[in-house]
Design an enzyme around this catalytic site. Structure first.
Site, PDB file in Angstrom:
ATOM      1  N   LYS A 213      11.547 -92.855  35.141  1.00  0.00           N
ATOM      2  CA  LYS A 213      10.083 -93.055  35.141  1.00  0.00           C
ATOM      3  C   LYS A 213       9.769 -94.522  35.389  1.00  0.00           C
ATOM      4  O   LYS A 213      10.508 -95.393  34.932  1.00  0.00           O
ATOM      5  CB  LYS A 213       9.517 -92.730  33.747  1.00  0.00           C
ATOM      6  CG  LYS A 213       9.012 -91.339  33.558  1.00  0.00           C
ATOM      7  CD  LYS A 213       8.319 -91.185  32.201  1.00  0.00           C
ATOM      8  CE  LYS A 213       7.074 -90.372  32.347  1.00  0.00           C
ATOM      9  NZ  LYS A 213       6.434 -89.927  31.133  1.00  0.00           N
TER      10      LYS A 213
ATOM     11  N   LYS B 138      15.065 -92.866  32.181  1.00  0.00           N
ATOM     12  CA  LYS B 138      14.366 -91.570  32.209  1.00  0.00           C
ATOM     13  C   LYS B 138      13.863 -91.229  33.610  1.00  0.00           C
ATOM     14  O   LYS B 138      13.257 -90.189  33.835  1.00  0.00           O
ATOM     15  CB  LYS B 138      13.162 -91.590  31.253  1.00  0.00           C
ATOM     16  CG  LYS B 138      13.490 -91.614  29.787  1.00  0.00           C
ATOM     17  CD  LYS B 138      12.281 -91.244  28.927  1.00  0.00           C
ATOM     18  CE  LYS B 138      11.287 -92.369  28.771  1.00  0.00           C
ATOM     19  NZ  LYS B 138      10.129 -92.031  27.909  1.00  0.00           N
TER      20      LYS B 138
HETATM   21  N1  C2G Z   1       0.907 -85.846  25.431  1.00  0.00           N
HETATM   22  C1  C2G Z   1      -0.062 -84.935  24.962  1.00  0.00           C
HETATM   23  N2  C2G Z   1      -1.086 -84.544  25.797  1.00  0.00           N
HETATM   24  C2  C2G Z   1      -1.162 -85.043  27.055  1.00  0.00           C
HETATM   25  C3  C2G Z   1      -0.197 -85.974  27.523  1.00  0.00           C
HETATM   26  C4  C2G Z   1       0.835 -86.369  26.679  1.00  0.00           C
HETATM   27  O1  C2G Z   1      -0.012 -84.482  23.805  1.00  0.00           O
HETATM   28  N3  C2G Z   1      -2.186 -84.623  27.839  1.00  0.00           N
HETATM   29  C5  C2G Z   1       1.999 -86.218  24.521  1.00  0.00           C
HETATM   30  C6  C2G Z   1       3.377 -85.817  25.058  1.00  0.00           C
HETATM   31  O2  C2G Z   1       3.640 -84.475  24.758  1.00  0.00           O
HETATM   32  C7  C2G Z   1       4.296 -86.783  24.314  1.00  0.00           C
HETATM   33  C8  C2G Z   1       3.421 -88.026  24.157  1.00  0.00           C
HETATM   34  O3  C2G Z   1       2.074 -87.630  24.430  1.00  0.00           O
HETATM   35  O4  C2G Z   1       4.626 -86.267  23.030  1.00  0.00           O
HETATM   36  C9  C2G Z   1       3.813 -89.146  25.092  1.00  0.00           C
HETATM   37  O5  C2G Z   1       3.861 -88.622  26.396  1.00  0.00           O
HETATM   38  P1  C2G Z   1       4.548 -89.520  27.530  1.00  0.00           P
HETATM   39  O6  C2G Z   1       4.031 -90.886  27.450  1.00  0.00           O
HETATM   40  O7  C2G Z   1       4.448 -88.768  28.804  1.00  0.00           O
HETATM   41  O8  C2G Z   1       6.051 -89.533  26.987  1.00  0.00           O
HETATM   42  P2  C2G Z   1       7.404 -89.307  27.801  1.00  0.00           P
HETATM   43  O9  C2G Z   1       7.452 -90.267  28.901  1.00  0.00           O
HETATM   44  O10 C2G Z   1       7.506 -87.869  28.070  1.00  0.00           O
HETATM   45  O11 C2G Z   1       8.484 -89.824  26.747  1.00  0.00           O
HETATM   46  O12 C2G Z   1      12.128 -89.729  23.765  1.00  0.00           O
HETATM   47  C10 C2G Z   1      11.010 -89.001  24.231  1.00  0.00           C
HETATM   48  C11 C2G Z   1      10.359 -89.718  25.370  1.00  0.00           C
HETATM   49  O13 C2G Z   1      10.121 -91.039  25.038  1.00  0.00           O
HETATM   50  C12 C2G Z   1       9.036 -89.048  25.746  1.00  0.00           C
END
Ligand code: C2G
Length: 161
Positions: A76, A74
């Site tokens: 990341k 990803k």
């Molecule tokens: N999230 C949220 N509010 C925030 C930060 C994050 O609601 N202030 C939610 C994101 O929208 C997501 C979840 O928390 O649904 C996890 O966010 P991340 O850890 O950033 O996930 P990401 O790396 O985007 O991975 O297959 C999908 C991926 O695994 C998503």
């Protein structure tokens, strides 16, 4: 809530569906299941709010936590290791089951395996997973504004001050 014949074992991979609701020969109300995916780096209130909102809508929450290898795919790199991130997610009282997320294609498999009623993500993913609507509900919930792992990292580095 769905009604369901008593023999729910094959659809109850983690023994979440059968708990306390089944009586031999009686139609039971099978709990609804939601699944969500993320990195959950520097576990914060935005993640907790999302889990809480999901549990306000569904009975069982399955959370797939991105492995460090999948995060590399990803593009990341998380500050906290996968082993610690999934333990922190597991420790959250809203989470019933935490599993590894290791590829983009696993959502289809997971929805079938966990008999998920819904795949739920935060609004920053709106539209990205609509194709899954053939398998279950696809729901995007509002993000928690003002907090993110990226912002926390830059705060810690003192970049934003
Ligand atoms: N999230 C949220 N509010 C925030 C930060 C994050 O609601 N202030 C939610 C994101 O929208 C997501 C979840 O928390 O649904 C996890 O966010 P991340 O850890 O950033 O996930 P990401 O790396 O985007 O991975 O297959 C999908 C991926 O695994 C998503």
């Amino acid at each position: 809530m769905r009604t369901h014949p008593t023999s729910a074992t094959s659809q109850d991979p983690a023994g979440l569906l059968g708990s306390g609701l089944t009586h031999p020969g009686v139609l039971t109300l099978a709990p609804t299941v939601a699944i969500t995916y993320g990195t959950y780096d520097l576990f914060h209130i935005g993640h907790v709010n999302l889990f809480r909102r999901i549990k306000e809508r569904y009975d069982v929450l399955v959370v797939a936590v991105s492995t460090d290898e999948f995060n590399a795919v990803k593009g990341k790199r998380s500050a906290v290791s996968y082993a610690d991130r999934i333990e922190m997610v597991r420790a959250c009282r809203y989470v019933d089951l935490a599993i590894p997320e290791s590829d983009w294609g696993q959502k289809e498999r997971d929805i079938v395996q966990y008999n998920a009623d819904a795949m739920v993500m935060g609004s920053d993913w709106t539209g990205h997973f609509d194709t899954l609507a053939t398998l279950c509900e696809v729901v995007y919930l509002p993000r928690t504004e003002g907090v993110s792992s990226t912002e926390l990292k830059s705060n810690i580095k003192g970049e934003s001050r």
